[in-house]
Each structure stands twice: as structure tokens, then as C-alpha cells.
Design an enzyme around this catalytic site. Sequence first.
Site, PDB file in Angstrom:
ATOM      1  N   ASP A   8      -4.952  -7.955  -3.841  1.00 31.06           N
ATOM      2  CA  ASP A   8      -5.266  -7.783  -2.422  1.00 31.06           C
ATOM      3  C   ASP A   8      -6.626  -8.357  -2.030  1.00 31.06           C
ATOM      4  OD1 ASP A   8      -5.313  -6.945   0.193  1.00 31.06           O
ATOM      5  OD2 ASP A   8      -5.215  -4.808  -0.202  1.00 31.06           O
TER       6      ASP A   8
ATOM      7  N   HIS B 188       0.832  -1.218   0.000  1.00 33.51           N
ATOM      8  CA  HIS B 188       0.000   0.000   0.000  1.00 33.51           C
ATOM      9  C   HIS B 188       0.864   1.266   0.000  1.00 33.51           C
ATOM     10  CE1 HIS B 188      -3.457  -2.496   0.297  1.00 33.51           C
ATOM     11  NE2 HIS B 188      -3.152  -2.935   1.501  1.00 33.51           N
TER      12      HIS B 188
HETATM   13 ZN   LIG Z   1      -3.450  -6.804   2.431  1.00 26.66          ZN
END
Ligand SMILES: [Zn+2]
Length: 432
Positions: free
Chosen positions: A313, A262
Site C-alpha cells: 500500500d 483494508h
Molecule cells: Zn490504498
Amino acid sequence: MPVTRYHAEYAWLGGQAPAADVLITVSDGRISGVEPQTPAGGARRLPGLTLPGLANAHSHAFHRALRGRTQAGPGTFWTWREQMYALADRLDPDTYYTLARATYAEMALAGVTCVGEFHYLHHGPGGTRYADPNATGHALLAAARDAGIRITLLDTLYLTSTVDGAPLAGPQMRFGDGSVDAWLTRTGELKPGDGARLGAAAHSVRAVPAPALRELPRDRPLHLHLSEQRAENEACRERYGCSPTELLSGIGLLGPGTTVVHATHLSTVDVQLLGATRTAACFCPTTERELADGLGPAGPLAEAGSPLCLGSDSHAVIDLFEEARAVELDERLRTERRGHFTAAQLLDAATESGHQALGWTDAGRIAPGYRADLVTVALDSVRTAGTEAGQAIYAATAADVRHVLVDGAPVVADGRHRTIDVARELGQAIPR
Ligand SMILES: [Zn+2]
């Protein structure tokens, strides 16, 4: 030694544009010859654009069951997390295997030849150990094998529920091993098998206190969620007097063997620390937009020296073309300027950099000696027709993947998985 010859109409061999009429020889699962501008002879023709295998560097396989269910309605990352925990509470190793196999088969259809599974659902309800303490990890390894793709199992250390060290509670009990030693002992018993390797992960600075971060193994790929939420940054600053990136830097965890996932809410100092140490950053744009996380500084990170890779993800979408485009398009939204990444850079994130982040240094390129992972994308679909091969990344979707070879073995042919009816298996696995 089995030898197969393919003739790609176009193939991405590195550089800024694809080559035409490429004869690719595959021997025993490896690429043994690459000859551009060569007649097909008797080789098997691959119409369209053939790419190296795509690497999905960040996956939580079970989140696939949330698709659609959690996307409607108001809330934040934290309200979404409650829904995710409710699902986590219901899975057992058998249902997990079935769901993961179907999810990995969906990835194969999308051209993914290797997945990085960030795995924290280790134990039974309440944290009770299964007879095989790695039952869910072994279920994931078997699921990837049976779906025909490689896996790096990033078994995840998860000790606390807050940066302050509050104990795990509720569904989180299933994630924890209690101590670094217990986690190392359990993961030491994992048996990866062919087409699999082991990495390590620490969930985040929220779930792993600094003393435990110091004990993480450095002999395998290491992944961590980093600054996905502003709340994590604020709690870290309160507890340690610095940002999560600065904390990792002080402990010596940054470097080319580490991937931060991220990397959304970073300071300029954070970006410089990550870039200067060549720490990889895994962007997951379709999840980050789904969860209202914010926009991470992809351009500055790349410029500072961090290789970028991509992950689906939460699997709101499984389409690495969409993820790759979004890195560029999100950067446009963030900066109000166009043109930050070339097609070659976006493809590198989806292929070679992703494989490197997962520890596969011999995959992600169409070159002699590399693993024979080939992904052929149609250039005559309603989405890609009329587009030049070098621009296909801006037009193609997962639905345009026609053929997929993993380590020389055909896994997808003519847009269909060779052994799994993927839609049917997802349709059966998810209601269970
Ligand atoms: Zn994750």
C-alpha cells in the site's frame, strides 16, 4: 525453446510443509517439471527455501517517497492524507516513472513478481489532461516492465471528495475524469503490453457515488478501498442508510472477481456478505498500523470464505513476509489468542491468492504449467539461521531474498537487482 533446470534445497509446492531436493524445470517462461527428492544432476543449485512468486496486491507507487517523512508526529489518517496530497501535486509523468521504477525494483528485491497498482494520479495539476491522457498510467506500465516485474494496472475511478458528492478540489482534481463514461473512454486507450494486464478500481464509496458504482466493468479484476476509516462508514450510513459493504452487495459488486482493500471496520453482517460471495480481502498491515487505521477481522473473514491477499500500500515497508506475519500477529492482538493462520495459509495470501486477485490465474504456484516465478529465501542469514524451512515465514525478511525469477527471467541474483542499482535510484528519485 530455452530450458533451464534448477535444484531447490527446499521448495514450497503447496501442502503444509516444503519439499526437499526439488528439481524444477523451466521451459520458455513456464514451469514444465517439478520433481521432489531428486538429485541435482547438472541443475543450477538454489540453496535455501524457494517459494512461488509473491504478489503485492495493493500499491500506490508514489507513496514510497513518503517513507520516513510522514511517520513521525501526531495526527490521523486524514492529516497523513494532506501530506500525501502535497506529494501528489508535484509529480509529472517523468518523475513518476523514475520513482515507480525504483519502487518496483525494490519490490523485486523483496521477492515480488507481480504488483497491483491502484492508480488514481491520472492528470496534470488542476486536472488538465496530458497529450497522452494515460501518460501516468503508461509511465507505471513502463516502470514495472523495466524493473522486471508484472503489473496489473488498476486504473481507478475517482469522482467526488465526499460520500455526499462534493466535487473534487485541490490536488484531488488530478484524480478525476468527471464521469464514468470519460473514465471508460480514457482507460479504453491504455496499452498494457507484455507482462501487464488491466484491472479496474473504484477508489471508495467516498469517491464514487452509487449510480457510478453500478456502471463499473465486471470483465476484469475490480478493487475498492473498503471501510478503512470509521468516518467512511458513518457517512455511508447517513447517505445510503447502510454500510459500505451492504451498499456494494446491494449493487451486486461482491464476488470472486472483486477485492476489497483494508476491510478494517466491518460489522458481522459485512463479514458474512464478503465471505459468502468469496470476495477477496486485501490486508495491508504495515500501512494500517502506520496510519492508525485499526485492526480488521482477518480471522472471521477467512473463516467466512474470503480469500486473503496482501499489499504494501503506502510502502512504509516493502516486505511481504512482514505483511504475512502481521496478519497472524495482528489477529492475536485483536483476539488475545494465538494461532489463527498456518504458515501455508499466510504463504497462500502472499502468493496464489494475491495473483488471483490481480487476474493472474496461472501464477503463484510451483507446479507444471504455471508461470516460472521463483523466489529463493536464504536459510543461513542472521535472521533465518537455525529456523526450519517450513517456519521461515516467521523469521525471514525481504533482505533474505537471494534470487528472483519472473516468467523464467532472472531479475534478482545473489540479493542484487540485475539491472538497477535500487538504493541509488531511490536516493535520486525521491528528493526530486
Ligand atoms: Zn490504498
